[in-house]
Design a protein around this motif. Structure first.
Motif, PDB file in Angstrom:
ATOM      1  N   GLY A  29       0.807  -1.210   0.000  1.00  0.00           N
ATOM      2  CA  GLY A  29       0.000   0.000   0.000  1.00  0.00           C
ATOM      3  C   GLY A  29       0.841   1.261   0.000  1.00  0.00           C
ATOM      4  O   GLY A  29       0.484   2.264  -0.633  1.00  0.00           O
ATOM      5  N   SER A  30       1.978   1.220   0.708  1.00  0.00           N
ATOM      6  CA  SER A  30       2.860   2.391   0.744  1.00  0.00           C
ATOM      7  C   SER A  30       3.412   2.724  -0.633  1.00  0.00           C
ATOM      8  O   SER A  30       3.737   3.883  -0.916  1.00  0.00           O
ATOM      9  CB  SER A  30       4.019   2.125   1.713  1.00  0.00           C
ATOM     10  OG  SER A  30       3.553   1.945   3.028  1.00  0.00           O
ATOM     11  N   ASP A  33      -0.367   3.382  -3.058  1.00  0.00           N
ATOM     12  CA  ASP A  33      -1.405   4.307  -2.592  1.00  0.00           C
ATOM     13  C   ASP A  33      -0.763   5.663  -2.277  1.00  0.00           C
ATOM     14  O   ASP A  33       0.045   5.778  -1.356  1.00  0.00           O
ATOM     15  CB  ASP A  33      -2.073   3.743  -1.338  1.00  0.00           C
ATOM     16  CG  ASP A  33      -3.327   4.526  -0.946  1.00  0.00           C
ATOM     17  OD1 ASP A  33      -3.477   5.675  -1.403  1.00  0.00           O
ATOM     18  OD2 ASP A  33      -4.146   3.984  -0.167  1.00  0.00           O
ATOM     19  N   ARG A  35      -2.067   8.389  -1.009  1.00  0.00           N
ATOM     20  CA  ARG A  35      -2.711   9.194   0.028  1.00  0.00           C
ATOM     21  C   ARG A  35      -1.771   9.415   1.224  1.00  0.00           C
ATOM     22  O   ARG A  35      -0.952   8.551   1.543  1.00  0.00           O
ATOM     23  CB  ARG A  35      -3.995   8.515   0.506  1.00  0.00           C
ATOM     24  CG  ARG A  35      -5.129   8.550  -0.502  1.00  0.00           C
ATOM     25  CD  ARG A  35      -6.349   7.819   0.040  1.00  0.00           C
ATOM     26  NE  ARG A  35      -6.104   6.389   0.184  1.00  0.00           N
ATOM     27  CZ  ARG A  35      -6.954   5.542   0.777  1.00  0.00           C
ATOM     28  NH1 ARG A  35      -8.080   6.004   1.301  1.00  0.00           N
ATOM     29  NH2 ARG A  35      -6.667   4.249   0.854  1.00  0.00           N
ATOM     30  N   TRP A  43      -0.129   4.495   4.717  1.00  0.00           N
ATOM     31  CA  TRP A  43       0.164   3.132   5.149  1.00  0.00           C
ATOM     32  C   TRP A  43       1.393   3.039   6.055  1.00  0.00           C
ATOM     33  O   TRP A  43       1.707   1.944   6.539  1.00  0.00           O
ATOM     34  CB  TRP A  43       0.354   2.231   3.940  1.00  0.00           C
ATOM     35  CG  TRP A  43      -0.933   1.932   3.232  1.00  0.00           C
ATOM     36  CD1 TRP A  43      -1.406   2.523   2.100  1.00  0.00           C
ATOM     37  CD2 TRP A  43      -1.918   0.979   3.636  1.00  0.00           C
ATOM     38  NE1 TRP A  43      -2.630   2.002   1.768  1.00  0.00           N
ATOM     39  CE2 TRP A  43      -2.972   1.052   2.695  1.00  0.00           C
ATOM     40  CE3 TRP A  43      -2.027   0.091   4.707  1.00  0.00           C
ATOM     41  CZ2 TRP A  43      -4.102   0.249   2.786  1.00  0.00           C
ATOM     42  CZ3 TRP A  43      -3.150  -0.712   4.791  1.00  0.00           C
ATOM     43  CH2 TRP A  43      -4.177  -0.622   3.841  1.00  0.00           C
TER      44      TRP A  43
END
Length: 321
Positions: A29-30, A33, A35, A43
């Motif tokens: 996710g890091s 993603d 965000r 993350w």
């Protein structure tokens, strides 16, 4: 130890397995993603906490397995600790996915409740370390250096976990300019500023996560030192004496406590770990040099350990029924 096998605590092993899986998901996710929360990838916190909680869980499962008495109580301690840690991780991941911060967040009734549940859960986990420490002090752990490392590592880890309470008070102008956040990791600049990759430790101010991390992971690092000495003893004759290894571990414990005190003072002074004051550098150099000299002296003198505890092979492991 008098028992030949370790009975691992299954709920804690299950938690450690779940944290390993979460760490993989968070690592992916890091990367994919974009965000962020307070200037940090979304993350990052789930990843760091998954690794930390996973290490704590598997270490606690091992420590509980060393006990030869009060095993029912030990199993209950481990189960409650696993539940408390699981509650914290569920909140951390859930709040992160909601796009906000979990720690120090009292901006809404829901955020305040979640932060309060996390705080209570971790206090319970911390308190459970006390009966575990007492039980370990009353258990024959075999090799004296190993026994010292396990007991001292747990005591230092409890102190390191306790240092987290320093982060929960109002920082800077949080009272005069209230924005729903009470508490911070950083001393000096606000959270979310320039920090080290992944861990996020501040590079421009003090960071209380550093002593918390250093202290908490004494639970792994100090016992690993004793185990390393046991392994080296097979090839290094000077380390085959139990008294020599015992003396070296005492020096390592004293050095660890001194360094923990230094990084705590540095963080509270608002000083970045990357930009230490010359006095801090001098003290660290002197402390490390003194520790090395004492270790050399312990090896040269090679005084035998005089108590009845003798070096025993490390026990094998099996899962609890």
């Amino acid at each position: 130890m008098t028992a030949s096998r370790i009975v691992w605590h299954r709920p804690l092993l299950a938690l450690a397995t779940a944290m390993a899986a979460l760490a993989v998901v968070a690592a992916v996710g890091s990367v994919i993603d974009p965000r962020q929360i307070t200037g940090v990838p979304l993350w990052n916190k789930p990843l760091l906490f998954a690794v930390s909680v996973g290490l704590y869980a598997v270490t606690l499962a091992w420590l509980l397995g060393l006990l030869t008495r009060h095993r029912r109580l030990a199993h209950q301690v481990g189960t409650i600790a696993a539940g408390g840690l699981a509650i914290e991780m569920i909140i951390i991941v859930g709040v992160a996915l909601a796009g906000t911060t979990s720690h120090f967040n009292v901006s809404t009734p829901l955020a305040t409740a979640l932060w309060g549940i996390m705080a209570v859960s971790i206090v319970v986990v911390w308190m459970l370390g006390v009966p575990l420490a007492i039980m370990l002090f009353r258990t024959d752990l075999g090799d004296p250096a190993r026994a010292l490392a396990i007991r001292a590592g747990l005591i230092i880890a409890l102190a390191g976990m306790g240092l987290a309470f320093l982060m929960t008070g109002p920082q800077g102008d949080q009272i005069t300019n209230y924005s729903g956040i009470v508490g911070a990791h950083t001393v000096g600049p606000p959270d979310g500023g320039a920090g080290l990759p992944l861990v996020g430790w501040s590079t421009v101010g003090g960071d209380l996560r550093i002593p918390h991390f250093v202290g908490m992971h004494a639970l792994q690092l100090v016992p690993l030192t004793a185990l390393l000495l046991e392994l080296l003893a097979r090839r290094v004759p000077a380390l085959r004496d139990a008294g020599t290894r015992f003396g070296i571990v005492w020096v390592v414990v004293a050095l660890y406590v001194a360094l923990l005190g230094l990084v705590t003072a540095q963080a509270l002074a608002g000083e970045s770990i990357l930009h230490p004051d010359p006095v801090v550098v001098a003290v660290v150099t002197a402390v490390v040099a003194a520790a090395v000299l004492v270790i050399v002296g312990v090896i040269v003198r090679r005084r035998p350990y005089t108590k009845t505890a003798q070096c025993q092979p490390l026990p094998s492991a099996e899962s609890a029924p």
